[in-house]
Design an enzyme around this catalytic site. Sequence first.
Site, mmCIF file in Angstrom:
data_model
loop_
_atom_site.group_PDB
_atom_site.id
_atom_site.type_symbol
_atom_site.label_atom_id
_atom_site.label_comp_id
_atom_site.label_asym_id
_atom_site.label_seq_id
_atom_site.Cartn_x
_atom_site.Cartn_y
_atom_site.Cartn_z
ATOM 1 N N ARG B 10 -0.260 -3.476 10.406
ATOM 2 C CA ARG B 10 -0.764 -2.740 9.232
ATOM 3 C C ARG B 10 -2.263 -2.981 9.076
ATOM 4 O O ARG B 10 -3.009 -2.106 8.627
ATOM 5 C CB ARG B 10 -0.005 -3.131 7.964
ATOM 6 C CG ARG B 10 -0.103 -4.603 7.633
ATOM 7 C CD ARG B 10 0.654 -4.934 6.366
ATOM 8 N NE ARG B 10 0.881 -6.348 6.237
ATOM 9 C CZ ARG B 10 0.729 -7.022 5.100
ATOM 10 N NH1 ARG B 10 0.352 -6.409 4.012
ATOM 11 N NH2 ARG B 10 0.967 -8.309 5.063
ATOM 12 N N GLU B 58 5.610 9.154 -4.117
ATOM 13 C CA GLU B 58 5.576 9.414 -2.682
ATOM 14 C C GLU B 58 5.909 10.864 -2.343
ATOM 15 O O GLU B 58 5.341 11.435 -1.401
ATOM 16 C CB GLU B 58 6.530 8.471 -1.943
ATOM 17 C CG GLU B 58 6.152 6.991 -2.034
ATOM 18 C CD GLU B 58 6.541 6.333 -3.357
ATOM 19 O OE1 GLU B 58 7.292 6.958 -4.153
ATOM 20 O OE2 GLU B 58 6.119 5.199 -3.618
ATOM 21 N N PHE B 83 9.837 4.267 1.911
ATOM 22 C CA PHE B 83 9.522 5.401 1.026
ATOM 23 C C PHE B 83 9.073 6.620 1.833
ATOM 24 O O PHE B 83 9.421 7.752 1.513
ATOM 25 C CB PHE B 83 8.448 4.997 0.014
ATOM 26 C CG PHE B 83 8.768 3.718 -0.710
ATOM 27 C CD1 PHE B 83 10.014 3.529 -1.275
ATOM 28 C CD2 PHE B 83 7.832 2.709 -0.818
ATOM 29 C CE1 PHE B 83 10.332 2.339 -1.927
ATOM 30 C CE2 PHE B 83 8.130 1.517 -1.475
ATOM 31 C CZ PHE B 83 9.382 1.330 -2.029
ATOM 32 N N HIS B 109 5.189 -1.758 6.816
ATOM 33 C CA HIS B 109 6.356 -2.522 6.350
ATOM 34 C C HIS B 109 7.658 -1.963 6.904
ATOM 35 O O HIS B 109 8.649 -1.818 6.189
ATOM 36 C CB HIS B 109 6.390 -2.603 4.820
ATOM 37 C CG HIS B 109 5.240 -3.383 4.242
ATOM 38 N ND1 HIS B 109 3.929 -2.992 4.413
ATOM 39 C CD2 HIS B 109 5.193 -4.521 3.528
ATOM 40 C CE1 HIS B 109 3.136 -3.861 3.818
ATOM 41 N NE2 HIS B 109 3.860 -4.802 3.278
ATOM 42 N N ASP B 117 10.809 -9.564 0.679
ATOM 43 C CA ASP B 117 11.133 -8.470 -0.245
ATOM 44 C C ASP B 117 12.610 -8.068 -0.155
ATOM 45 O O ASP B 117 13.161 -7.471 -1.077
ATOM 46 C CB ASP B 117 10.262 -7.247 0.040
ATOM 47 C CG ASP B 117 8.947 -7.300 -0.742
ATOM 48 O OD1 ASP B 117 8.804 -8.195 -1.607
ATOM 49 O OD2 ASP B 117 8.079 -6.449 -0.495
ATOM 50 N N ARG B 167 4.573 -5.530 8.713
ATOM 51 C CA ARG B 167 3.921 -6.404 7.729
ATOM 52 C C ARG B 167 3.517 -7.734 8.358
ATOM 53 O O ARG B 167 2.450 -8.273 8.075
ATOM 54 C CB ARG B 167 4.889 -6.673 6.574
ATOM 55 C CG ARG B 167 4.411 -7.767 5.625
ATOM 56 C CD ARG B 167 5.368 -7.961 4.459
ATOM 57 N NE ARG B 167 4.848 -9.003 3.582
ATOM 58 C CZ ARG B 167 5.206 -10.284 3.659
ATOM 59 N NH1 ARG B 167 6.075 -10.684 4.567
ATOM 60 N NH2 ARG B 167 4.685 -11.166 2.823
#
Lengths: 292, 315
Positions: B10, B58, B83, B109, B117, B167
């Site tokens: 990322r 989104e 998303f 991610h 998460d 990530r």
Amino acid sequence: MLNFVREVFTIDIATKRKLAEMACRVRLGIIESTYGAQAGHPGGSLSSAEVLTYLYFKEMNIDPENPKMENRDRFVLSKGHCSPGLYSVLANRGYFPVEDLPTFRHIDSYLEGHPSMTTVPGVDMSTGSLGQGVSASCGMAIGLKKRGGPERVYALLGDGELQEGQVWEALMFAAHHSLDNLCIIVDNNNLQIDGVVTDIMSPYPIKEKLKAFGFSVIEVDGHSFDELEQAFNTARNTKGKPSAVLMRTTKGKGVSYMENQVGWHGKAPNDEEYKIAKQELLEALAALEVSQ
Amino acid sequence: MSEVKRIPTRESYGHALAELGHEHPDLIVLDCDLSSATKTGIFQKAFPDRHINCGIAEANMMCVAGGLSTVGYVPFASTFAIFASGRAYEQVRNTIGYPHLNVKIGATHGGISVGEDGASHQCNEDFATMRAIPGMVVVCPSDDIEARAAVKAAYEYVGPVYLRFGRMAVPVINDKYPDYKFELGKGILYREGTDITIVATGLVVAEALTAADILANQGISAEVINIHTIKPIDEEILINSAKKTGKVITAEEHSIIGGLGEAVCSVLSEKYPVPVKRIGINDVFGHSGPGPELLKEFGISADNIVQKVKEMLGK
């Protein structure tokens, strides 16, 4: 072919009559295409015939000879199921032959069921899934604004479409970015597939909601060219915020048996109904021509 | 071995955008309140006028990107993979994929290595959903070098591209190959072998290379192929390798349903059938924990690749 120039045009009685005639021809195209397809959505197409006519014959800077003209104004039919209305106005404006309208939805036709920018000349955005077109129009508007051009973007939504959450994401975006080159139009004919909008999922109060979302809201009779002209002039001169034209309309307008009938949201006329609709619209057209 | 650099892809994405932004004034970046996580903040700092924060919306962002692409911009729409490919799937399909618009989706991610998460944010299904969209290019780079090259290639390619970044910091591996060249749709053969072919994508490529080293010490010769472009997939490199080794193992940080494994199976079953075994998330949801430990727990590691190879070879 009518060919108005936005800058010098003022609406007079003769022009208004020409616009009314054109709206009538747009309605005839809607009937021809839905009858030809034996499918499609005549009700909401008929309710937006005047606004489509006004946009394509008076308001927007476009060139049917050059559909991709870089500095053109853009139109997004967010309520994409009303493709018969869009296709009819595009054909009547000269983007493609009016004679092709009856091939609507046919297996070998370029007139795809919902607006397709890759196959239909003059379609600025492929739509059909409600809520997405208005977001795309925001993308066009912010891009054009960043480039500093004079182009404007118009998006036509249904009142039932306001039930899509994405619409409100888009409206928040438009106001946040002060997209004053964007004008959304809500065709408030009060009906959706399953019934009256207030019975299904009320979007009201629409005006107050649009205002609260940061829009300059202009309410009009969507079948009055005088009021449409005033509204779009006001919208064009409104700076710092996006505009919304909230049109009260009659679903199925112009065909007696379709007017305000929820059943005509997405149904094609049969042979007998086709004859009646065509006769009514031709009579209306003849009356307008006689009155000249 | 010298110390290996570790960089999350990322971050590579953010830096690559900022670099490309200098050369290309039509490059514009969108984000949904995740600029510090997706690293588009790096671009934003350099080009604040060309970074649009769409807020936590989104669906709207994907269609705004579609609209932007029709007025002369090359938008990179960024958010977490879950998303981008999940919540906004239908927006990506209908407003980007169907009209084949020149929109790049920068999905960070991706995979189980998202870590702490937990399951709600660990997207192991994006290859499947994005692959299913006609005309969508799907790319999952293996390291910093490849991620930067992929962003550049995506900009240059005209049409929709889905880019999946991670990530977690991952080892830089491609600096060891002097002939390394990134080309969309072309797999990379790192290491020739005769007993079995290991096909990997994303951060699992490094695991596959480690596995091949371990296997070599045990007298097993494994060929290692990096498939960074999952769609369109490089059929030639797969068929040629299958002809040579006759056995294939796929490894990815994605569900075994609909990802690299099934893409490889599709090619080989139709064009050169050989036994294929898939390593990936076995149709389960993940859970919270450190990324590296989760990868081990869910069987996406060099050790697991070694074990599968031996099973397949009956050793």
